[in-house]
Design an enzyme around this catalytic site. Structure first.
Site, PDB file in Angstrom:
ATOM      1  N   LEU A  21     109.799  29.924  -1.815  1.00  0.00           N
ATOM      2  CA  LEU A  21     109.946  30.618  -0.247  1.00  0.00           C
ATOM      3  C   LEU A  21     111.469  30.986   0.072  1.00  0.00           C
ATOM      4  O   LEU A  21     112.201  30.528  -0.622  1.00  0.00           O
ATOM      5  CB  LEU A  21     109.548  29.873   0.754  1.00  0.00           C
ATOM      6  CG  LEU A  21     108.241  29.195   0.761  1.00  0.00           C
ATOM      7  CD1 LEU A  21     107.778  28.118   1.777  1.00  0.00           C
ATOM      8  CD2 LEU A  21     107.087  30.313   0.729  1.00  0.00           C
ATOM      9  N   HIS A  48     109.895  35.211   3.387  1.00  0.00           N
ATOM     10  CA  HIS A  48     108.499  34.417   3.787  1.00  0.00           C
ATOM     11  C   HIS A  48     108.994  33.857   5.062  1.00  0.00           C
ATOM     12  O   HIS A  48     107.983  34.026   6.087  1.00  0.00           O
ATOM     13  CB  HIS A  48     108.629  33.291   2.711  1.00  0.00           C
ATOM     14  CG  HIS A  48     108.316  33.803   1.304  1.00  0.00           C
ATOM     15  ND1 HIS A  48     109.041  33.650   0.374  1.00  0.00           N
ATOM     16  CD2 HIS A  48     106.980  34.337   0.975  1.00  0.00           C
ATOM     17  CE1 HIS A  48     108.322  34.077  -0.638  1.00  0.00           C
ATOM     18  NE2 HIS A  48     107.348  34.258  -0.361  1.00  0.00           N
ATOM     19  N   GLN A  95      95.677  36.695 -10.263  1.00  0.00           N
ATOM     20  CA  GLN A  95      96.680  38.146 -10.343  1.00  0.00           C
ATOM     21  C   GLN A  95      97.778  38.396 -11.072  1.00  0.00           C
ATOM     22  O   GLN A  95      98.408  39.025 -10.887  1.00  0.00           O
ATOM     23  CB  GLN A  95      97.070  38.080  -8.795  1.00  0.00           C
ATOM     24  CG  GLN A  95      98.141  37.107  -8.354  1.00  0.00           C
ATOM     25  CD  GLN A  95      98.410  37.101  -6.988  1.00  0.00           C
ATOM     26  OE1 GLN A  95      97.528  36.550  -6.349  1.00  0.00           O
ATOM     27  NE2 GLN A  95      99.644  37.345  -6.532  1.00  0.00           N
ATOM     28  N   GLN A 154     105.836  44.051   4.608  1.00  0.00           N
ATOM     29  CA  GLN A 154     105.908  45.331   4.209  1.00  0.00           C
ATOM     30  C   GLN A 154     106.145  45.561   2.802  1.00  0.00           C
ATOM     31  O   GLN A 154     105.929  46.609   2.106  1.00  0.00           O
ATOM     32  CB  GLN A 154     106.578  46.009   5.101  1.00  0.00           C
ATOM     33  CG  GLN A 154     106.593  47.569   5.146  1.00  0.00           C
ATOM     34  CD  GLN A 154     107.716  48.262   5.724  1.00  0.00           C
ATOM     35  OE1 GLN A 154     108.425  48.077   6.670  1.00  0.00           O
ATOM     36  NE2 GLN A 154     108.336  49.374   5.056  1.00  0.00           N
ATOM     37  N   LYS A 155     107.039  44.684   2.487  1.00  0.00           N
ATOM     38  CA  LYS A 155     107.769  44.887   0.838  1.00  0.00           C
ATOM     39  C   LYS A 155     106.563  45.117  -0.087  1.00  0.00           C
ATOM     40  O   LYS A 155     106.703  46.051  -0.948  1.00  0.00           O
ATOM     41  CB  LYS A 155     108.226  43.515   0.559  1.00  0.00           C
ATOM     42  CG  LYS A 155     108.848  43.684  -0.909  1.00  0.00           C
ATOM     43  CD  LYS A 155     109.625  42.479  -1.306  1.00  0.00           C
ATOM     44  CE  LYS A 155     109.407  42.483  -2.973  1.00  0.00           C
ATOM     45  NZ  LYS A 155     108.271  42.063  -3.018  1.00  0.00           N
ATOM     46  N   GLN A 209      99.598  46.089  -0.986  1.00  0.00           N
ATOM     47  CA  GLN A 209      98.755  44.865  -0.733  1.00  0.00           C
ATOM     48  C   GLN A 209      98.416  44.774   0.875  1.00  0.00           C
ATOM     49  O   GLN A 209      97.125  44.534   1.216  1.00  0.00           O
ATOM     50  CB  GLN A 209      99.713  43.689  -0.764  1.00  0.00           C
ATOM     51  CG  GLN A 209      99.304  42.220  -0.595  1.00  0.00           C
ATOM     52  CD  GLN A 209      99.830  41.034  -0.946  1.00  0.00           C
ATOM     53  OE1 GLN A 209     100.011  40.843  -2.227  1.00  0.00           O
ATOM     54  NE2 GLN A 209     100.819  40.656  -0.368  1.00  0.00           N
ATOM     55  N   SER A 213     112.833  38.889  -3.020  1.00  0.00           N
ATOM     56  CA  SER A 213     111.861  38.609  -3.892  1.00  0.00           C
ATOM     57  C   SER A 213     111.825  37.165  -4.539  1.00  0.00           C
ATOM     58  O   SER A 213     112.968  36.928  -5.008  1.00  0.00           O
ATOM     59  CB  SER A 213     111.265  39.595  -4.892  1.00  0.00           C
ATOM     60  OG  SER A 213     110.593  39.327  -5.986  1.00  0.00           O
ATOM     61  N   ARG A 266     110.884  36.600  -7.602  1.00  0.00           N
ATOM     62  CA  ARG A 266     111.372  37.128  -8.957  1.00  0.00           C
ATOM     63  C   ARG A 266     112.797  37.568  -9.072  1.00  0.00           C
ATOM     64  O   ARG A 266     113.379  37.733 -10.049  1.00  0.00           O
ATOM     65  CB  ARG A 266     110.507  37.986  -9.485  1.00  0.00           C
ATOM     66  CG  ARG A 266     109.010  37.613  -9.707  1.00  0.00           C
ATOM     67  CD  ARG A 266     108.138  38.645 -10.471  1.00  0.00           C
ATOM     68  NE  ARG A 266     106.924  38.026 -10.676  1.00  0.00           N
ATOM     69  CZ  ARG A 266     105.786  38.235 -10.169  1.00  0.00           C
ATOM     70  NH1 ARG A 266     105.634  39.046  -8.994  1.00  0.00           N
ATOM     71  NH2 ARG A 266     104.763  37.650 -10.788  1.00  0.00           N
TER      72      ARG A 266
HETATM   73  P1  AMP Z   1     104.375  36.088  -2.348  1.00  0.00           P
HETATM   74  O1  AMP Z   1     104.970  34.746  -2.253  1.00  0.00           O
HETATM   75  O2  AMP Z   1     105.489  36.811  -3.254  1.00  0.00           O
HETATM   76  O3  AMP Z   1     103.211  36.268  -2.715  1.00  0.00           O
HETATM   77  O4  AMP Z   1     104.802  36.712  -0.872  1.00  0.00           O
HETATM   78  C1  AMP Z   1     104.020  36.004   0.224  1.00  0.00           C
HETATM   79  C2  AMP Z   1     104.100  36.968   1.429  1.00  0.00           C
HETATM   80  O5  AMP Z   1     105.378  37.288   1.620  1.00  0.00           O
HETATM   81  C3  AMP Z   1     103.788  38.588   1.025  1.00  0.00           C
HETATM   82  O6  AMP Z   1     103.033  38.996   2.294  1.00  0.00           O
HETATM   83  C4  AMP Z   1     104.911  39.139   0.930  1.00  0.00           C
HETATM   84  O7  AMP Z   1     104.818  40.781   1.045  1.00  0.00           O
HETATM   85  C5  AMP Z   1     105.877  38.499   1.873  1.00  0.00           C
HETATM   86  N1  AMP Z   1     107.300  38.791   1.439  1.00  0.00           N
HETATM   87  C6  AMP Z   1     107.665  38.774   0.245  1.00  0.00           C
HETATM   88  N2  AMP Z   1     109.125  39.055   0.202  1.00  0.00           N
HETATM   89  C7  AMP Z   1     109.350  39.533   1.368  1.00  0.00           C
HETATM   90  C8  AMP Z   1     110.472  40.261   1.857  1.00  0.00           C
HETATM   91  N3  AMP Z   1     111.613  40.568   1.532  1.00  0.00           N
HETATM   92  N4  AMP Z   1     110.400  40.663   3.331  1.00  0.00           N
HETATM   93  C9  AMP Z   1     109.191  40.425   3.836  1.00  0.00           C
HETATM   94  N5  AMP Z   1     108.127  39.666   3.493  1.00  0.00           N
HETATM   95  C10 AMP Z   1     108.263  39.551   2.140  1.00  0.00           C
END
Ligand code: AMP
Length: 365
Positions: A52, A56, A80, A194-195, A199, A231, A233
């Site tokens: 996180l 998040h 995925q 929105q990133k 999705q 992100s 990653r």
């Molecule tokens: P993930 O853990 O990467 O699957 O992301 C979980 C949620 O967090 C998803 O809805 C992503 O779009 C959101 N998310 C990831 N990075 C960001 C970010 N930089 N800004 C806003 N939401 C994010």
């Protein structure tokens, strides 16, 4: 426990918030949800894969503003990840994740004790759902093979374009795990960033087509001070590749600026965007010093309809458009002594995706 006129929980000020339960079993999660439902509490759900960060956190804060109870899931979903993707090395940071979630809950407690108009609502992260793969895929082992067996949700053609063209079973995995999680959590609202814009479009379509009756909320992208979208990653990038990766967003912003300056055609919006990005890629390729260059490939730059994701020749002012892109930061060729090359020493490629929304300019009738 008292109930406010709006039907929301009122936190008795003397009662401390309960510790955040971590639930691993689907049946237990369903029971927990049922109790909240019977007591009339609203539930917002934030699905994540953990590791996180502030992106998040922003989803969770939004969910805490709009619901009495927030459920967060942490699950790295195997279906995925393609065969050659980073499932085994995807960052897993459980301790830090729990610390962040606790801090977010503490913010709420502080709010409840303050003069904020929101203080009369009970608001908390009231479950962290962290299931095992046996729980999420109780029958067949999870498959990300296009012809693999299993119970899947497929949303076409939205899942076949853009990211889906590069990662063929990615959105089948996302839609499937979200459907499972939505069934277990039965939330009133779900929160997505929105990133990962494709999705959000696919989840909205799934919710509509399957009559799930859930509000899909989209939260703006949270960025680092250099503009790079946060992100999980990004830890693989290291300083040099991170600096170059920021050009994707700059290029997309340039396209957005054209739109704001009255450009409407694909050519007028995409040409400057691609020009800037191609020029940056060329600069890196031509740099003769392998310890200084950060090469990348452009995977796509897209100007698409916000609902169908079909490429558009001209932006309809009533609909607006999504300008999105993906680049692949290639492995570093060499490093300087002491250089921060990121987790994995810069040896693996890292994909960067980003987007800007070209907002509608006139209201549809
Ligand atoms: P993930 O853990 O990467 O699957 O992301 C979980 C949620 O967090 C998803 O809805 C992503 O779009 C959101 N998310 C990831 N990075 C960001 C970010 N930089 N800004 C806003 N939401 C994010």
């Amino acid at each position: 426990m008292s109930i406010s006129p709006q039907g929301a929980w009122e936190p008795p000020q003397s009662q401390p918030y309960r510790p955040m339960p971590v639930i691993r079993d689907a049946g237990e999660m369903l029971m927990h949800r049922r109790k909240i439902l019977l007591a009339g509490g609203s539930v917002g759900f934030v699905p994540t894969m953990g590791a996180l960060h502030e992106g998040h956190a922003s989803l969770i804060r939004q969910a805490l503003l709009e619901n009495n109870h927030v459920f967060v899931s942490i699950y790295v979903n195997p279906t995925q990840f393609g065969a050659n993707e980073d499932l085994s090395t995807y960052p897993r940071t459980w301790e830090a994740d729990m610390k962040l979630l606790k801090e977010l809950n503490d913010e709420c407690v502080a709010e409840a004790a303050s003069d904020s108009p929101l203080r009369s609502y009970r608001r908390e992260i009231s479950a962290v759902f962290a299931p095992t793969t046996d729980t999420m895929y109780p029958n067949l082992p999870p498959s990300s093979d296009p012809s693999g067996h299993g119970s899947f949700v497929t949303i076409t053609p939205l899942s076949s374009v853009l990211e889906g063209a590069i990662r063929p079973t990615f959105f089948r995995g996302v839609a499937t795990v979200c459907m499972k999680l939505f069934n277990i959590m039965t939330p009133r609202r779900v929160y997505f960033g929105q990133k990962d814009i494709q999705q959000t479009v696919i989840i909205r379509r799934m919710v509509e087509d399957f009559h799930l009756g859930i509000d899909v909320k989209i939260v703006p992208t949270v960025r680092g001070s250099d503009g790079l979208a946060m992100s999980s990653r990004n830890v693989y990038l290291g300083t040099r590749r991170r600096k170059t990766a920021t050009w994707l967003y700059r290029a997309l912003k340039l396209g957005e600026e054209q739109y704001r300056n009255s450009a409407r055609t694909r050519r007028d919006i995409l040409f400057p965007t691609l020009n800037l990005l191609n020029g940056t890629a060329l600069d890196q390729d031509q740099n003769q010093d392998p310890t200084d260059k950060a090469c990348f490939e452009i995977e796509y730059i897209s100007l698409a309809d916000p609902d169908t994701l079909e490429e558009v020749e001209e932006v309809d002012e009533e609909r607006g458009a999504i300008l999105s892109g993906a680049i692949r930061m290639l492995p570093l060729l060499a490093s300087k002594p002491g250089e921060d090359c990121g987790v994995g020493e810069g040896k693996s490629a890292v994909r960067i995706i980003d987007n800007v929304i070209l907002e509608p300019l006139v209201e549809s009738e």
